[in-house]
Write an enzyme that holds these catalytic residues in place. Structure first.
Site, mmCIF file in Angstrom:
data_model
loop_
_atom_site.group_PDB
_atom_site.id
_atom_site.type_symbol
_atom_site.label_atom_id
_atom_site.label_comp_id
_atom_site.label_asym_id
_atom_site.label_seq_id
_atom_site.Cartn_x
_atom_site.Cartn_y
_atom_site.Cartn_z
ATOM 1 N N LYS A 299 44.256 39.569 52.098
ATOM 2 C CA LYS A 299 42.796 39.487 51.950
ATOM 3 C C LYS A 299 42.350 38.027 51.920
ATOM 4 C CE LYS A 299 40.913 39.662 47.742
ATOM 5 N NZ LYS A 299 39.999 38.570 47.338
ATOM 6 N N ASN A 300 43.041 37.216 51.109
ATOM 7 C CA ASN A 300 42.558 35.841 50.904
ATOM 8 C C ASN A 300 42.876 34.919 52.066
ATOM 9 O OD1 ASN A 300 41.443 36.682 48.578
ATOM 10 N ND2 ASN A 300 42.973 35.776 47.227
ATOM 11 N N ARG B 91 31.270 36.516 47.345
ATOM 12 C CA ARG B 91 31.162 35.071 47.180
ATOM 13 C C ARG B 91 31.968 34.310 48.236
ATOM 14 N NH1 ARG B 91 31.322 32.793 43.220
ATOM 15 N NH2 ARG B 91 32.557 31.042 43.930
ATOM 16 N N CYS C 205 30.832 35.227 38.774
ATOM 17 C CA CYS C 205 31.335 36.605 38.883
ATOM 18 C C CYS C 205 32.017 36.928 37.559
ATOM 19 C CB CYS C 205 32.288 36.732 40.062
ATOM 20 S SG CYS C 205 33.896 36.029 39.729
ATOM 21 N N ARG D 99 32.528 29.851 38.511
ATOM 22 C CA ARG D 99 32.968 29.600 39.894
ATOM 23 C C ARG D 99 31.968 28.751 40.692
ATOM 24 N NH1 ARG D 99 35.889 34.777 42.155
ATOM 25 N NH2 ARG D 99 36.915 33.219 43.424
ATOM 26 N N PRO D 100 31.759 27.521 40.252
ATOM 27 C CA PRO D 100 30.842 26.612 40.953
ATOM 28 C C PRO D 100 31.374 26.245 42.346
ATOM 29 C CG PRO D 100 32.121 25.421 39.333
ATOM 30 C CD PRO D 100 32.461 26.874 39.149
ATOM 31 N N ILE D 101 30.536 25.608 43.150
ATOM 32 C CA ILE D 101 30.985 25.162 44.483
ATOM 33 C C ILE D 101 30.787 23.655 44.651
ATOM 34 C CG2 ILE D 101 30.591 27.407 45.599
ATOM 35 C CD1 ILE D 101 28.023 26.040 46.846
ATOM 36 N N ASP D 102 30.730 22.935 43.536
ATOM 37 C CA ASP D 102 30.494 21.484 43.617
ATOM 38 C C ASP D 102 31.548 20.765 44.457
ATOM 39 O OD1 ASP D 102 32.098 22.363 41.356
ATOM 40 O OD2 ASP D 102 32.256 20.248 40.830
ATOM 41 N N LEU D 103 32.792 21.231 44.382
ATOM 42 C CA LEU D 103 33.855 20.549 45.138
ATOM 43 C C LEU D 103 33.719 20.808 46.645
ATOM 44 C CD1 LEU D 103 36.877 21.213 42.768
ATOM 45 C CD2 LEU D 103 35.423 19.172 42.907
ATOM 46 N N ASP E 267 46.096 35.140 40.310
ATOM 47 C CA ASP E 267 45.802 36.492 40.815
ATOM 48 C C ASP E 267 46.874 37.495 40.430
ATOM 49 O OD1 ASP E 267 44.254 35.429 43.955
ATOM 50 O OD2 ASP E 267 43.574 35.426 41.877
ATOM 51 N N ILE F 275 43.318 28.722 35.138
ATOM 52 C CA ILE F 275 42.433 28.531 36.292
ATOM 53 C C ILE F 275 41.016 29.017 36.019
ATOM 54 C CG2 ILE F 275 42.118 29.021 38.761
ATOM 55 C CD1 ILE F 275 44.666 27.465 38.322
ATOM 56 N N ARG G 111 38.191 46.313 47.229
ATOM 57 C CA ARG G 111 37.968 44.975 47.796
ATOM 58 C C ARG G 111 39.290 44.312 48.165
ATOM 59 N NH1 ARG G 111 33.363 41.675 44.826
ATOM 60 N NH2 ARG G 111 33.828 40.475 46.684
HETATM 61 C C1 EPZ Z 1 40.431 31.694 45.721
HETATM 62 O O1 EPZ Z 1 39.189 31.624 45.042
HETATM 63 C C2 EPZ Z 1 40.788 33.170 45.799
HETATM 64 N N1 EPZ Z 1 39.772 33.888 46.557
HETATM 65 C C3 EPZ Z 1 40.895 33.751 44.395
HETATM 66 O O2 EPZ Z 1 41.322 35.113 44.522
HETATM 67 C C4 EPZ Z 1 41.961 32.976 43.623
HETATM 68 O O3 EPZ Z 1 42.011 33.453 42.295
HETATM 69 C C5 EPZ Z 1 41.608 31.479 43.625
HETATM 70 O O4 EPZ Z 1 41.453 31.011 44.982
HETATM 71 C C6 EPZ Z 1 42.684 30.643 42.954
HETATM 72 O O5 EPZ Z 1 43.906 30.826 43.593
HETATM 73 C C7 EPZ Z 1 39.794 33.830 47.910
HETATM 74 O O6 EPZ Z 1 40.630 33.177 48.509
HETATM 75 C C8 EPZ Z 1 38.731 34.612 48.628
HETATM 76 P P1 EPZ Z 1 39.323 27.916 43.586
HETATM 77 P P2 EPZ Z 1 38.382 30.207 44.984
HETATM 78 O O7 EPZ Z 1 38.235 27.190 44.283
HETATM 79 O O8 EPZ Z 1 38.596 29.470 46.239
HETATM 80 C C9 EPZ Z 1 37.105 25.667 40.050
HETATM 81 C C10 EPZ Z 1 41.334 37.416 44.102
HETATM 82 O O9 EPZ Z 1 41.505 38.089 43.073
HETATM 83 N N2 EPZ Z 1 36.190 25.163 41.103
HETATM 84 O O10 EPZ Z 1 40.749 27.565 43.902
HETATM 85 O O11 EPZ Z 1 36.996 30.509 44.564
HETATM 86 C C11 EPZ Z 1 36.965 27.170 39.840
HETATM 87 O O12 EPZ Z 1 35.914 27.448 38.940
HETATM 88 C C12 EPZ Z 1 40.473 36.167 44.053
HETATM 89 O O13 EPZ Z 1 41.839 37.672 45.216
HETATM 90 C C13 EPZ Z 1 35.243 24.192 40.771
HETATM 91 O O14 EPZ Z 1 35.151 23.763 39.634
HETATM 92 O O15 EPZ Z 1 39.143 29.482 43.797
HETATM 93 C C14 EPZ Z 1 38.312 27.534 39.285
HETATM 94 O O16 EPZ Z 1 38.326 27.232 37.897
HETATM 95 C C15 EPZ Z 1 39.908 35.911 42.665
HETATM 96 N N3 EPZ Z 1 34.405 23.739 41.753
HETATM 97 C C16 EPZ Z 1 39.273 26.572 39.990
HETATM 98 O O17 EPZ Z 1 38.448 25.518 40.505
HETATM 99 C C17 EPZ Z 1 34.481 24.186 43.036
HETATM 100 O O18 EPZ Z 1 33.698 23.708 43.893
HETATM 101 C C18 EPZ Z 1 40.017 27.190 41.161
HETATM 102 O O19 EPZ Z 1 39.066 27.800 42.005
HETATM 103 C C19 EPZ Z 1 35.446 25.171 43.364
HETATM 104 C C20 EPZ Z 1 36.297 25.644 42.374
#
Ligand code: EPZ
Length: 428
Positions: A22-23, A100, A124, A129-133, A314, A336, A406
Site C-alpha cells: 500500500k505505502n 492524507r 488523523c 501529522r504536519p507537512i512542514d517538512l 506500522d 514516531i 484501507r
Molecule cells: C508514512 O506516513 C506511511 N504512510 C505511514 O504508514 C508510516 O507510519 C509512516 O510513513 C512512518 O513510517 C504512507 O506511506 C502512505 P512520516 P508519513 O512523514 O509519510 C513527522 C500506515 O499505517 N512529520 O515519515 O505521513 C510526523 O508527524 C501508515 O500504513 C513532521 O513533523 O510519515 C511523524 O511524527 C500510517 N513534518 C514523523 O515525522 C512533516 O512534514 C514521521 O512521519 C512530515 C512528518
C-alpha cells in the site's frame, strides 16, 4: 458499516499470498503526473486507498484503466495511467480529507506543471501529522509556497524548479517522496540528506529511474538527483507489502501456528523478523518468501519503533497484540507518532494487561484473551484487534472495518485459507 466476526482459538496453518505494498502504491501512482507517457503499475493491491488515489488522479485529468480480476480474484491487478492532459492542478479538500496520502500529488504536479494547489490534510487518529517538512524541502528545491484558506499553493518561478539541497531535521517518508518527485524534473542537481530509507522509497526511486530520472544513492539517506528535461512512461511492478507480511507473521505467533508468507521480500523485513525470532518464532526462507512458525511459548520483548532500518511503527500495534500471550513482561516505545496506542483500551477489553505511560507501554503476559465487541480506530490498530480475536476464547466482532480495508486486501479470505473462523458481516 461492515464488521468482522471471528471465533478464536484456532492454530493457523498454511500459505498466505502477500499483496503489493500500500505505502509504495500510494507514492508510485502520482508518478503518472510526471509524464505524458503511459505508466502501467502491476501488482497493485485491491485497497480502498488505491481506489481513492485513482479517483483523485482522475479529477486532475489522469486517465486510468484497470485490468486483472475483480475484487476477490487472485490475479494480479494492473493499472495503466496517462496524464497527457492535466485538467486541473488543484487537489480539493473533499478528496484530501478522505486520504492524507493525497498530499503526494503536490511534488509531481509542481514539477510537471510549474504549480500545484493541494488542500492541507488534517491530522488523523494517530497524530497531528504536519507537512512542514514537505514544504521546506520543496522550497529548498526552488518552490514558492503560499498557505491560504486551508490550501497549500506551490509555484515554480519561471515554470521550472531550480533544484537545491535539503537536510531533513526529522526523517519523513512522505516529505522525502514529495521532494524526490519534484527534483527529478528540476533544472539542476538536488541533494537530500537524512532522507527516509524505507523500502518504499527505494521502490519509488527505482520507478523514477525506469522512467528516465537520474538518482544516485538509492537505499541510502543521501540522495543525489540530477534533473532531466522529461520522463517517459514504463511498466513497473509494486514491491510486496512488508507490513502486511509482518501482520500475518504475528497471526502465526499469536495462534501458535505456521504460515508461509508467499511473495514476501525478506530484505525489507529484517527488523520485523529479528523481533519475531527474539520472541521465539522460527523463520525459514522459502523459494518465494518465508515461513513463520510458533512452536513454543512466546518470549517477551523490548521494542522501540524507529525509521527504517529500525523497527517499523506500522508493526507496533500488531506486535503488542501478539505479546499479550508472551510469557513475561514486554516493553514497547512508540517514537514516531504521538497517539498510536488507540488499540490499547480495546485490547484491555479482551483481557489484555497493558499499561501506557506517555509513549511507552508495558504488556504483561500471558493473558487469557476473551472475545468481545471492539471498535477499530485506525488501520494498524484494527489489525491488532483481529489478531487478538484469532487467539481469544469465543467470538470477537471488530466494528468499523473500513479502517482495515484501507490496508489489507481480502483479509478474511486470506485468514480463512489458513484455518481461521472469520467472516465479514455487512451492515446493509
Ligand atoms: C508514512 O506516513 C506511511 N504512510 C505511514 O504508514 C508510516 O507510519 C509512516 O510513513 C512512518 O513510517 C504512507 O506511506 C502512505 P512520516 P508519513 O512523514 O509519510 C513527522 C500506515 O499505517 N512529520 O515519515 O505521513 C510526523 O508527524 C501508515 O500504513 C513532521 O513533523 O510519515 C511523524 O511524527 C500510517 N513534518 C514523523 O515525522 C512533516 O512534514 C514521521 O512521519 C512530515 C512528518
Amino acid at each position: 458499516m461492515d464488521s468482522i466476526r471471528i471465533t478464536g482459538g484456532k492454530r493457523l496453518e498454511g500459505k498466505i499470498p502477500i499483496s503489493g505494498a500500500k505505502n509504495s502504491a500510494l507514492t508510485l501512482l502520482p508518478c503518472a503526473l510526471l509524464t505524458a507517457g503511459k505508466l502501467t503499475l502491476g501488482n497493485l493491491p485491491r485497497l480502498a486507498d488505491v481506489d481513492s488515489f485513482g479517483h483523485l488522479l482522475n479529477e486532475l485529468g489522469v486517465s486510468t484503466k484497470v485490468s486483472g480480476a475483480k475484487r476477490g480474484g487472485g490475479a494480479k491487478r494492473r493499472m495503466t495511467l496517462q496524464a497527457d492532459e492535466i485538467a486541473s492542478t488543484v487537489a480539493p479538500y473533499d478528496m484530501v480529507r478522505k486520504m492524507r496520502a493525497s498530499i503526494l500529488v503536490l511534488g509531481p504536479m509542481l514539477a510537471r506543471m510549474g504549480e500545484s494547489t493541494v488542500s492541507l490534510p488534517g491530522g488523523c487518529a494517530i497524530g497531528d501529522r504536519p507537512i512542514d517538512l514537505h514544504l521546506k524541502a520543496l522550497e529548498a528545491i526552488g518552490a514558492e509556497i503560499e498557505l491560504a484558506a486551508g490550501y497549500v499553493k506551490a509555484v515554480a518561478p519561471g515554470g521550472r524548479l531550480s533544484g537545491g539541497d535539503f537536510s531533513f531535521p526529522v526523517v519523513s517518508v512522505g516529505a522525502t517522496e514529495n521532494a524526490l518527485m519534484a527534483a527529478v524534473l528540476a533544472k539542476g542537481r538536488s541533494e537530500l540528506f537524512n532522507a527516509a530509507r524505507e523500502p518504499e522509497i527505494g521502490d519509488l526511486c527505482n520507478l523514477l529511474v525506469a522512467m528516465g530520472a537520474r538518482i544516485a544513492g538509492i537505499g541510502s539517506a543521501h540522495l543525489v538527483i540530477d534533473g532531466v528535461e522529461g520522463l517517459d512512461g514504463c511498466d513497473y511492478d509494486v514491491m510486496p507489502d512488508r507490513i502486511e507480511a509482518g501482520s500475518y507473521a504475528c497471526a502465526a505467533g499469536i495462534t501458535g501456528g505456521s504460515i508461509e508468507l508467499a511473495g514476501a521480500r525478506p530484505e525489507d523485513m529484517l527488523a520485523i523478523t529479528n523481533g519475531l525470532a527474539a520472541a521465539g518464532l522460527m523463520i525459514e526462507m522459502t523459494g518465494d518468501g518465508m515461513r513463520v512458525t510458533a512452536d513454543k511459548p512466546l518470549r517477551p520483548l523490548a521494542i522501540s519503533t524507529a525509521p527504517f532500518p529500525g523497527f517499523p511503527t506500522d508493526m507496533q500495534a500488531q506486535f503488542m497484540a501478539m505479546l499479550t500471550v508472551a510469557e513475561g513482561q514486554s516493553f514497547l516505545e512508540e517514537t514516531i507518532f504521538e497517539n498510536r496506542y488507540m488499540h490499547v483500551p480495546e485490547l484491555r477489553r479482551m483481557g489484555a494487561e497493558i499499561e501506557v505511560h506517555g509513549r511507552s507501554a508495558i504488556v504483561k503476559g500471558p493473558s487469557r484473551l476473551t472475545g468481545a465487541q471492539v471498535m477499530a480506530t485506525d488501520l494498524r490498530a484494527s489489525m491488532s484487534l483481529i489478531l487478538a480475536g484469532l487467539a481469544a476464547e469465543g467470538e470477537t466482532e471488530v466494528m468499523r472495518v473500513y479502517h482495515l480495508d484501507r490496508g489489507y486486501e481480502r483479509l478474511e479470505d486470506k485468514l480463512s485459507a489458513v484455518g481461521a473462523t472469520i467472516e465479514r458481516v455487512s451492515a446493509g
